[in-house]
Design an enzyme around this catalytic site. Structure first.
Site, PDB file in Angstrom:
ATOM      1  N   LYS A 202      15.978   4.061  49.637  1.00  0.00           N
ATOM      2  CA  LYS A 202      16.161   5.217  48.762  1.00  0.00           C
ATOM      3  C   LYS A 202      14.805   5.702  48.242  1.00  0.00           C
ATOM      4  O   LYS A 202      13.794   4.989  48.341  1.00  0.00           O
ATOM      5  CB  LYS A 202      17.069   4.860  47.590  1.00  0.00           C
ATOM      6  CG  LYS A 202      16.505   3.778  46.673  1.00  0.00           C
ATOM      7  CD  LYS A 202      17.466   3.434  45.556  1.00  0.00           C
ATOM      8  CE  LYS A 202      16.865   2.377  44.629  1.00  0.00           C
ATOM      9  NZ  LYS A 202      17.737   2.078  43.486  1.00  0.00           N
TER      10      LYS A 202
ATOM     11  N   MET B 152      -4.613  16.256  34.401  1.00  0.00           N
ATOM     12  CA  MET B 152      -3.567  16.528  35.372  1.00  0.00           C
ATOM     13  C   MET B 152      -4.019  16.248  36.801  1.00  0.00           C
ATOM     14  O   MET B 152      -3.264  15.724  37.617  1.00  0.00           O
ATOM     15  CB  MET B 152      -3.113  17.989  35.270  1.00  0.00           C
ATOM     16  CG  MET B 152      -1.968  18.344  36.204  1.00  0.00           C
ATOM     17  SD  MET B 152      -1.443  20.057  36.062  1.00  0.00           S
ATOM     18  CE  MET B 152      -0.717  20.043  34.427  1.00  0.00           C
TER      19      MET B 152
ATOM     20  N   ARG C 266      27.246   1.634  34.077  1.00  0.00           N
ATOM     21  CA  ARG C 266      26.482   2.698  34.713  1.00  0.00           C
ATOM     22  C   ARG C 266      27.326   3.224  35.857  1.00  0.00           C
ATOM     23  O   ARG C 266      28.350   3.852  35.640  1.00  0.00           O
ATOM     24  CB  ARG C 266      25.117   2.139  35.164  1.00  0.00           C
ATOM     25  CG  ARG C 266      24.057   3.142  35.462  1.00  0.00           C
ATOM     26  CD  ARG C 266      22.757   2.478  35.909  1.00  0.00           C
ATOM     27  NE  ARG C 266      22.896   1.746  37.163  1.00  0.00           N
ATOM     28  CZ  ARG C 266      21.887   1.185  37.825  1.00  0.00           C
ATOM     29  NH1 ARG C 266      20.666   1.250  37.326  1.00  0.00           N
ATOM     30  NH2 ARG C 266      22.071   0.552  38.968  1.00  0.00           N
TER      31      ARG C 266
ATOM     32  N   TYR D 182     -10.975  15.301  27.676  1.00  0.00           N
ATOM     33  CA  TYR D 182     -10.261  15.960  26.592  1.00  0.00           C
ATOM     34  C   TYR D 182     -10.260  15.107  25.326  1.00  0.00           C
ATOM     35  O   TYR D 182     -10.006  13.884  25.374  1.00  0.00           O
ATOM     36  CB  TYR D 182      -8.819  16.238  26.997  1.00  0.00           C
ATOM     37  CG  TYR D 182      -8.659  17.367  27.988  1.00  0.00           C
ATOM     38  CD1 TYR D 182      -9.227  18.609  27.754  1.00  0.00           C
ATOM     39  CD2 TYR D 182      -7.928  17.178  29.160  1.00  0.00           C
ATOM     40  CE1 TYR D 182      -9.077  19.648  28.653  1.00  0.00           C
ATOM     41  CE2 TYR D 182      -7.766  18.216  30.071  1.00  0.00           C
ATOM     42  CZ  TYR D 182      -8.347  19.450  29.811  1.00  0.00           C
ATOM     43  OH  TYR D 182      -8.191  20.479  30.702  1.00  0.00           O
TER      44      TYR D 182
END
Length: 371
Positions: A42, A314, A138, A266
């Site tokens: 998966k 990013m 679940r 940053y």
């Protein structure tokens, strides 16, 4: 100073070691010698490439494949893979007709799913695995609904609409072998199998164990085990040494010399305590590097661990190279584990998460290759 390594890539690259996948497949089979192995591919094979991993695991001895959605199963069929495939997580309006046409087995966790599968299977009986919730709350049918689901499945089987090939469950705490909920899950699963048999069902396969239980608890093995994380070198139980199958590398885009006191990135979250070289790698949180690892993460450059400094951006991270005048274009290993490189497990610890999230999170901008 060590000689500069040969540049082997001009862009970030994620490499899958299929020999490691094969070795891990054999290790998992050795821990469950009386059961057949379902290789779970998966999420694009946990980010390793579903079709390549599927073929490798099957060649190494796995006999079945597992995925979540019907779409994942159909993609494997489109790749020419004919082995039995089980899809176990679908909404009731999934394309069960296409799944049945392509001989994809379907997990059935509710009466609504059973009715939808029956309605879609016009070309012969659909093969299903009834899914019981054994303690996750679940996926899977709640125990209070299990007997009714089994009776309905038996009636559909008698009418030639489906064939119940399996009963399945999934443990909540198998990564902690001594957790008492595992005993509860085993007991509930045994009860579920008996209820199914009492209605006249005779499932060929009974499967409860995923990777952790496959490696630690023979009482969960039954006729089939599902191995996902273990194929890729991840043992959630931390009890068996497996081979990591994924390596992430990237070339240094630029290298600059900075003075002591130079703030970086940053928010100026890091300031150089001394004169140093800074290298820029073209990977960031958009590519799957977890921003939460800032201040702790390391990469390997020229055989040495180097700290990632400042905040993750990013598209880029900055690496403190110290006194080494490393050249632009030289390749850093972000994770992989070989030759002292950081591992996905270390990245997971630095980010406060699990290895599964690290390996499945690498974004589509990163080039893929197998070896």
């Amino acid at each position: 100073m060590a000689p500069a390594p040969t540049v082997t890539t001009t862009k970030p690259t994620l490499s899958t070691d299929l020999a490691a996948v094969a070795a891990n497949t054999r290790t998992l089979m050795a821990h469950a010698p009386t059961a057949v192995l379902m290789a779970v591919v998966k999420a694009d094979g946990f980010g390793h490439g579903a079709a390549d991993v599927a073929r490798t695991a099957l060649a190494a001895g796995a006999t079945r494949l597992g995925v979540t959605s019907v779409d994942e199963a159909l993609a494997l069929r489109a790749a020419g893979i004919g082995a039995p495939i089980l899809s176990w997580l679908n909404p009731v309006d999934a394309d069960f007709a296409a799944a049945a046409h392509q001989h994809v087995d379907l997990a059935v966790p509710s009466r609504a799913h059973l009715d939808a599968v029956i309605a879609a299977a016009s070309g012969g009986p659909a093969r299903v695995h009834l899914h019981l919730d054994v303690g996750l709350a679940r996926d899977g049918a709640p125990p209070a609904e299990w007997a009714q689901l089994c009776r309905a499945a038996r009636l559909a089987e008698q009418r030639g609409l489906i064939r119940v090939d399996g009963v399945m469950g999934h443990l909540a705490c198998a990564d902690v072998p001594g957790d008492p909920s595992n005993a509860t899950g085993r007991t509930r699963f045994a009860w579920g199998v008996e209820v199914a048999r009492a209605t006249g069902l005779r499932p060929v396969h009974r499967h409860l164990a995923a990777t952790a239980a496959t490696l630690t608890d023979p009482r969960t093995h039954h006729t089939l085990v599902r191995a996902g994380a273990g194929l890729y070198g991840i043992d959630p139980s931390g009890t068996v040494r497996l081979r990591p199958a994924l390596t992430l590398t990237a070339p240094l885009v630029t290298v600059r010399r900075v003075r002591a006191g130079t703030p970086v990135g940053y928010g100026h979250a890091w300031t150089a305590p001394a004169a140093t070289h800074l290298g820029l790698l073209p990977l960031g949180y958009a590519d799957g590097l977890p921003r939460a690892a800032a201040g702790r993460a390391e990469v390997l450059v020229r055989g040495r661990r180097r700290r990632v400094v400042g905040r993750f951006s990013m598209d880029q991270i900055v690496v403190d190279l110290g006194d080494d005048a490393v050249e632009p274009g030289e390749v850093a290993t972000v994770f992989g584990g070989a030759d002292g490189a950081p591992t996905a497990a270390e990245w997971a610890r630095w980010a406060g998460t699990i290895e599964h999230e690290i390996v499945t999170g690498i974004g589509p901008r990163v080039t893929r290759r197998t070896r």
